[in-house]
Write an enzyme that holds these catalytic residues in place. Structure first.
Site, PDB file in Angstrom:
ATOM      1  N   HIS A   1     -14.777  62.934  18.965  1.00 17.03           N
ATOM      2  CA  HIS A   1     -16.156  63.401  18.791  1.00 17.03           C
ATOM      3  C   HIS A   1     -16.243  64.902  18.561  1.00 17.03           C
ATOM      4  O   HIS A   1     -17.280  65.515  18.761  1.00 17.03           O
ATOM      5  CB  HIS A   1     -17.002  63.017  20.004  1.00 17.03           C
ATOM      6  CG  HIS A   1     -17.229  61.547  20.105  1.00 17.03           C
ATOM      7  ND1 HIS A   1     -16.527  60.744  20.964  1.00 17.03           N
ATOM      8  CD2 HIS A   1     -18.063  60.736  19.425  1.00 17.03           C
ATOM      9  CE1 HIS A   1     -16.925  59.500  20.819  1.00 17.03           C
ATOM     10  NE2 HIS A   1     -17.853  59.467  19.895  1.00 17.03           N
TER      11      HIS A   1
ATOM     12  N   CYS B   1     -20.594  75.698  10.403  1.00 15.10           N
ATOM     13  CA  CYS B   1     -21.867  75.906   9.730  1.00 15.10           C
ATOM     14  C   CYS B   1     -22.517  74.571   9.380  1.00 15.10           C
ATOM     15  O   CYS B   1     -21.861  73.655   8.889  1.00 15.10           O
ATOM     16  CB  CYS B   1     -21.636  76.733   8.456  1.00 15.10           C
ATOM     17  SG  CYS B   1     -23.134  76.983   7.482  1.00 15.10           S
TER      18      CYS B   1
ATOM     19  N   GLY C   1     -14.468  57.873  31.901  1.00 17.05           N
ATOM     20  CA  GLY C   1     -15.806  58.450  31.878  1.00 17.05           C
ATOM     21  C   GLY C   1     -16.700  57.972  30.763  1.00 17.05           C
ATOM     22  O   GLY C   1     -17.527  58.732  30.269  1.00 17.05           O
TER      23      GLY C   1
ATOM     24  N   SER D   1     -19.105  54.507  29.178  1.00 11.85           N
ATOM     25  CA  SER D   1     -19.656  53.177  29.424  1.00 11.85           C
ATOM     26  C   SER D   1     -18.940  52.130  28.589  1.00 11.85           C
ATOM     27  O   SER D   1     -19.003  50.941  28.880  1.00 11.85           O
ATOM     28  CB  SER D   1     -21.150  53.158  29.076  1.00 11.85           C
ATOM     29  OG  SER D   1     -21.312  53.315  27.666  1.00 11.85           O
TER      30      SER D   1
ATOM     31  N   ALA E   1     -13.920  61.067  37.469  1.00 11.19           N
ATOM     32  CA  ALA E   1     -12.590  61.293  36.889  1.00 11.19           C
ATOM     33  C   ALA E   1     -11.855  62.425  37.597  1.00 11.19           C
ATOM     34  O   ALA E   1     -10.640  62.344  37.797  1.00 11.19           O
ATOM     35  CB  ALA E   1     -12.713  61.587  35.397  1.00 11.19           C
TER      36      ALA E   1
END
Length: 137
Positions: free
Chosen positions: A5, A13, A81, A83, A125
């Site tokens: 991610h 930018c 950590g 779902s 965690a």
């Protein structure tokens, strides 16, 4: 490690995607914060944004491919950590399960029922992982 991610440490930018270099240190902020404009891109003048994937955006193709490959080649799949319900990232857990990989899930909240080769450890965690690693040391 794959930053599926993105990373807050790699802003870019909005307009042209050019990487933005963060200044060293943490700026002093008044109590209660302040309202400031985002930094501008040195290349095109566009606004700089965090280097993470936001909802509605696609995951980076290279990162996704690397993550899939890592799951297929792993000996143990750790899910920490999350779902496990937001796709496509949740699909990595499914790939591991389909391939019969042992899975350890660490999460402070409720978790779906464990599959046959899955161990669910409930807790933060920052507490569970050091305890788990200490047992392997």
């Amino acid at each position: 490690m794959v930053h599926l991610h993105g990373s807050l440490l790699h802003p870019r930018c909005f307009a042209c995607g050019h990487p933005h270099v963060l200044p060293d240190g943490i700026p002093d902020e008044p109590e209660g914060g302040r309202s400031i404009q985002p930094p501008r891109c040195e290349r095109c003048g566009g606004y700089v944004r965090p280097g993470v994937v936001w909802f509605g955006e696609s995951l980076p193709t290279l990162a996704w491919s690397a993550a899939e490959r890592a799951v297929r080649e792993c000996d143990l799949f750790l899910s920490i950590g999350t779902s496990g319900q937001v796709f496509p990232a949740a699909g990595l857990h499914q790939i591991a399960a389909q391939q019969g990989k042992p899975i350890i899930v660490v999460n402070p909240g409720e978790m779906a029922s464990a599959q046959s080769r899955e161990l669910c450890l409930r807790g933060p965690a920052g507490e569970v992982l050091p305890a788990l690693l200490a047992r392997w040391a």
